[in-house]
Design a protein around this motif. Structure first.
Motif, PDB file in Angstrom:
ATOM      1  N   ARG A   1      -9.345 -89.340 -62.214  1.00 33.67           N
ATOM      2  CA  ARG A   1      -8.272 -88.448 -62.363  1.00 33.67           C
ATOM      3  C   ARG A   1      -7.264 -88.997 -63.777  1.00 33.67           C
ATOM      4  NH1 ARG A   1      -6.088 -83.555 -62.406  1.00 33.67           N
ATOM      5  NH2 ARG A   1      -4.126 -83.531 -61.665  1.00 33.67           N
ATOM      6  N   ALA A   2      -7.252 -90.242 -63.573  1.00 34.15           N
ATOM      7  CA  ALA A   2      -6.317 -91.046 -64.649  1.00 34.15           C
ATOM      8  C   ALA A   2      -6.642 -90.585 -65.881  1.00 34.15           C
ATOM      9  CB  ALA A   2      -6.266 -92.452 -64.491  1.00 34.15           C
ATOM     10  N   LEU A   3      -7.956 -90.681 -66.021  1.00 36.01           N
ATOM     11  CA  LEU A   3      -8.583 -90.405 -67.506  1.00 36.01           C
ATOM     12  C   LEU A   3      -8.321 -88.687 -67.918  1.00 36.01           C
ATOM     13  CD1 LEU A   3     -10.337 -91.688 -69.883  1.00 36.01           C
ATOM     14  CD2 LEU A   3     -12.237 -90.823 -68.894  1.00 36.01           C
ATOM     15  N   GLU A   4      -8.614 -88.047 -66.724  1.00 38.19           N
ATOM     16  CA  GLU A   4      -7.992 -86.439 -67.051  1.00 38.19           C
ATOM     17  C   GLU A   4      -6.600 -86.188 -67.299  1.00 38.19           C
ATOM     18  OE1 GLU A   4      -8.485 -82.284 -64.286  1.00 38.19           O
ATOM     19  OE2 GLU A   4      -9.242 -84.022 -63.564  1.00 38.19           O
ATOM     20  N   VAL A   5      -5.654 -86.916 -66.757  1.00 33.35           N
ATOM     21  CA  VAL A   5      -4.252 -86.648 -67.017  1.00 33.35           C
ATOM     22  C   VAL A   5      -4.093 -86.964 -68.314  1.00 33.35           C
ATOM     23  CG1 VAL A   5      -2.003 -87.812 -66.418  1.00 33.35           C
ATOM     24  CG2 VAL A   5      -3.620 -87.015 -64.788  1.00 33.35           C
ATOM     25  N   ASN A   6      -4.606 -88.173 -68.869  1.00 32.28           N
ATOM     26  CA  ASN A   6      -4.337 -88.739 -70.210  1.00 32.28           C
ATOM     27  C   ASN A   6      -4.901 -87.582 -71.306  1.00 32.28           C
ATOM     28  OD1 ASN A   6      -3.254 -91.264 -69.700  1.00 32.28           O
ATOM     29  ND2 ASN A   6      -5.226 -92.227 -69.351  1.00 32.28           N
ATOM     30  N   SER A   7      -6.174 -87.033 -70.905  1.00 30.13           N
ATOM     31  CA  SER A   7      -6.450 -86.097 -71.811  1.00 30.13           C
ATOM     32  C   SER A   7      -5.569 -84.906 -71.800  1.00 30.13           C
ATOM     33  CB  SER A   7      -8.064 -85.659 -71.300  1.00 30.13           C
ATOM     34  OG  SER A   7      -8.532 -84.631 -72.030  1.00 30.13           O
ATOM     35  N   THR A   8      -5.042 -84.400 -70.569  1.00 30.76           N
ATOM     36  CA  THR A   8      -4.232 -83.293 -70.533  1.00 30.76           C
ATOM     37  C   THR A   8      -3.075 -83.596 -71.407  1.00 30.76           C
ATOM     38  OG1 THR A   8      -5.032 -82.726 -68.269  1.00 30.76           O
ATOM     39  CG2 THR A   8      -3.054 -81.878 -69.040  1.00 30.76           C
ATOM     40  N   LEU A   9      -2.418 -84.661 -71.182  1.00 28.59           N
ATOM     41  CA  LEU A   9      -1.070 -85.323 -72.069  1.00 28.59           C
ATOM     42  C   LEU A   9      -1.496 -84.956 -73.345  1.00 28.59           C
ATOM     43  CD1 LEU A   9       0.122 -88.155 -69.733  1.00 28.59           C
ATOM     44  CD2 LEU A   9       1.288 -85.796 -69.959  1.00 28.59           C
ATOM     45  N   GLN A  10      -2.272 -85.551 -73.984  1.00 34.34           N
ATOM     46  CA  GLN A  10      -2.866 -85.538 -75.503  1.00 34.34           C
ATOM     47  C   GLN A  10      -3.150 -84.030 -75.787  1.00 34.34           C
ATOM     48  OE1 GLN A  10      -5.739 -88.086 -77.012  1.00 34.34           O
ATOM     49  NE2 GLN A  10      -4.880 -89.931 -76.486  1.00 34.34           N
ATOM     50  N   GLN A  11      -3.737 -83.230 -75.158  1.00 34.21           N
ATOM     51  CA  GLN A  11      -3.873 -81.737 -75.386  1.00 34.21           C
ATOM     52  C   GLN A  11      -2.613 -81.206 -75.439  1.00 34.21           C
ATOM     53  OE1 GLN A  11      -6.630 -80.672 -76.203  1.00 34.21           O
ATOM     54  NE2 GLN A  11      -5.851 -78.508 -76.841  1.00 34.21           N
ATOM     55  N   THR A  12      -1.490 -81.476 -74.434  1.00 34.92           N
ATOM     56  CA  THR A  12      -0.366 -80.931 -74.639  1.00 34.92           C
ATOM     57  C   THR A  12       0.583 -81.249 -75.838  1.00 34.92           C
ATOM     58  OG1 THR A  12      -0.130 -80.991 -72.193  1.00 34.92           O
ATOM     59  CG2 THR A  12       2.058 -80.859 -73.257  1.00 34.92           C
ATOM     60  N   VAL A  13       0.242 -82.460 -76.357  1.00 30.73           N
ATOM     61  CA  VAL A  13       0.998 -83.019 -77.466  1.00 30.73           C
ATOM     62  C   VAL A  13       0.520 -82.006 -78.697  1.00 30.73           C
ATOM     63  CG1 VAL A  13       1.290 -84.890 -79.006  1.00 30.73           C
ATOM     64  CG2 VAL A  13       1.643 -85.401 -76.861  1.00 30.73           C
ATOM     65  N   LEU A  14      -0.709 -82.100 -78.762  1.00 31.11           N
ATOM     66  CA  LEU A  14      -1.443 -81.453 -79.864  1.00 31.11           C
ATOM     67  C   LEU A  14      -1.237 -79.938 -79.951  1.00 31.11           C
ATOM     68  CD1 LEU A  14      -5.154 -82.904 -79.634  1.00 31.11           C
ATOM     69  CD2 LEU A  14      -3.392 -83.374 -81.396  1.00 31.11           C
ATOM     70  N   GLN A  15      -0.564 -79.227 -78.835  1.00 33.00           N
ATOM     71  CA  GLN A  15      -0.431 -78.000 -78.734  1.00 33.00           C
ATOM     72  C   GLN A  15       1.319 -77.683 -79.211  1.00 33.00           C
ATOM     73  OE1 GLN A  15      -1.325 -76.515 -74.883  1.00 33.00           O
ATOM     74  NE2 GLN A  15      -3.752 -76.269 -75.535  1.00 33.00           N
ATOM     75  N   ILE A  16       1.776 -78.502 -79.348  1.00 32.61           N
ATOM     76  CA  ILE A  16       3.327 -78.557 -79.846  1.00 32.61           C
ATOM     77  C   ILE A  16       3.577 -78.267 -81.146  1.00 32.61           C
ATOM     78  CG2 ILE A  16       5.492 -79.706 -80.394  1.00 32.61           C
ATOM     79  CD1 ILE A  16       4.708 -81.646 -78.079  1.00 32.61           C
ATOM     80  N   ARG A  17       4.180 -77.087 -81.306  1.00 29.17           N
ATOM     81  CA  ARG A  17       4.275 -76.369 -82.911  1.00 29.17           C
ATOM     82  C   ARG A  17       5.734 -76.318 -83.296  1.00 29.17           C
ATOM     83  NH1 ARG A  17      -0.574 -74.185 -83.503  1.00 29.17           N
ATOM     84  NH2 ARG A  17      -1.413 -73.176 -81.889  1.00 29.17           N
TER      85      ARG A  17
END
Length: 439
Positions: A423-439
């Motif tokens: 779950r911790a690995l999944e949350v880290n992945s989600t956070l990185q994905q959120t950062v990459l989607q900032i425009r």
């Protein structure tokens, strides 16, 4: 960095799962010792960084430590099954001449085709040399240990040299001095008894001892004559040695025999070996005389004359024929005692026990066996049930020390730990994905 921390947690949880699964898989393995995964946190910093804000770098597997606590005993019908109660290991070698020792708590031993005691993989159980009569070992150094063999026979026969006879003769018996002794005439003697003796080839012979009362005249002591007959050899005339007369036995008014000397009947070896006398017809030859001693082997029991019936209270001899193996017993000290059909028993060896200063430092080699390592310390040999060495239990096996209930709980805990790190690995992945989607 958080990815690495979560990944280290996954690796640690996986190691915990693997260790628990291995324990569960070996719950019925004889002599198995459970393992425990031990972990440590990872922390690295430099002298120029602030330790107050450092989080840590995850977890690492410190060691997978085996737990050498005692397993329960399972009793069997095989006298070669051995279990240790307490500290110590059995020592085995892969071949007869090897000194490459392996150590185990699995005591499922058996005989191989050459009558050596071996384990399931054919490794030879080691033992110390002992005195065959007392069972005392001469050394407990591992360099003097050797594979234990069980001979199937007692070896060469042993000729009889001594017969020990203690008895009570009846003081009420009538004198027979008026008649010449004749073993075929019951009226010429008062009592008789027989014992089986053995010649140099192991053939048995019957030695019959006769007693006849010849003098009760007061105040003289009671006097009894003694004779022996070999194999009921009464057909030959006396000149050919059909019987041999021994020392007379004298008793006082209290019924105790008068010494010295202690009376005996001596059958000279030359007489027994002479073919004209007909004692030996199989080619056997006696090296020493055969002596009938009127006492027991320890000299504590001697003949008596009481107003009671004829009674033999001790009758033994020191010869044997060839015997076959009838049983093997191992005591708590590890002494191996073989018994044979001819009445012989002999200590063969003493099972070698070995202990270490740090048992958790032993190197695992599989098949519930271990070898010495740098961290285990030097092996120390000894005998069972002495000092810090445990007692040896024959006809028993030490079961695995795995507690299945505890392992199942640990399995659930390890699974939850794995899920949490996932779950911790999944949350880290989600956070990185959120950062990459900032425009």
């Amino acid at each position: 960095m958080s990815f690495q921390i979560a990944l280290s947690g996954l690796a640690a949880a996986q190691k915990d799962l693997d260790t628990t699964a291995n324990n569960i898989a070996n719950v019925n393995t004889t002599g198995f010792k459970e393992s425990r995964a031990e972990f440590a946190d990872v922390y690295a910093t430099s002298i120029f960084s602030s330790g107050r804000t450092k989080v840590g770098d995850g977890v690492t597997t410190s060691t997978v430590a085996q737990q050498f606590n005692q397993g329960s005993l399972q009793f069997t019908n095989n006298s070669l099954d051995l279990a240790i109660t307490g500290e110590g290991f059995f020592a085995t070698t892969p071949d007869l001449q090897s000194q490459d020792l392996t150590y185990t708590r699995a005591g499922a031993f058996k005989l191989n085709k050459d009558n050596f005691i071996v384990d399931n993989r054919g490794n030879f159980l080691q033992g110390f040399n002992v005195d065959p009569v007392t069972g005392e070992n001469s050394s407990v150094s591992l360099s003097t240990s050797s594979p234990i063999a069980i001979p199937t026979s007692a070896g060469a026969p042993r000729e009889t040299n001594n017969v020990f006879l203690s008895m009570n003769v009846d003081s009420r018996a009538l004198e027979t001095a008026s008649l010449a002794f004749d073993p075929t005439d019951r009226a010429t003697y008062n009592h008789s008894t027989s014992v089986t003796v053995y010649d140099s080839l192991g053939e048995s012979h019957i030695l019959t001892t006769y007693f006849r009362k010849v003098d009760t005249t007061a105040p003289a002591p009671s006097q009894w004559e003694t004779y022996v007959v070999w194999d009921d050899n009464t057909a030959a005339p006396p000149a050919a040695g059909s019987w041999i007369q021994g020392d007379d036995i004298f008793f006082d008014s209290s019924g105790n025999f008068i010494t010295p000397p202690i009376p005996e009947i001596r059958l000279p070896a030359a007489t027994l070996n002479d073919p004209l006398n007909g004692y030996l017809t199989n080619g056997a030859q006696y090296a020493n005389d055969v002596v009938v001693n009127f006492r027991d082997a320890s000299g504590t029991r001697t003949p008596t004359q009481y107003a009671s019936g004829f009674d033999v209270n001790n009758l033994s001899q020191d010869g044997t024929t060839v015997g076959s193996l009838t049983g093997v017993d191992i005591d708590s000290f590890g002494r191996v005692l073989a018994t044979y059909s001819n009445g012989d028993s002999s200590y063969l060896a003493q099972v070698t026990l070995v202990r270490f200063a740090n048992v958790q430092g032993l190197k695992q080699v599989g098949n519930t066996s271990w070898k010495q390592s740098l961290t285990s310390g030097e092996p120390i040999g000894g005998q069972g049930n002495t000092g810090t060495f445990g007692a040896i239990n024959a006809s028993a096996l030490e079961q695995s020390n795995v507690n299945l209930t505890t392992e199942l709980v640990d399995l659930i805990s390890a699974q939850r730990n794995f899920q949490a790190n996932s779950r911790a690995l999944e949350v880290n992945s989600t956070l990185q994905q959120t950062v990459l989607q900032i425009r």
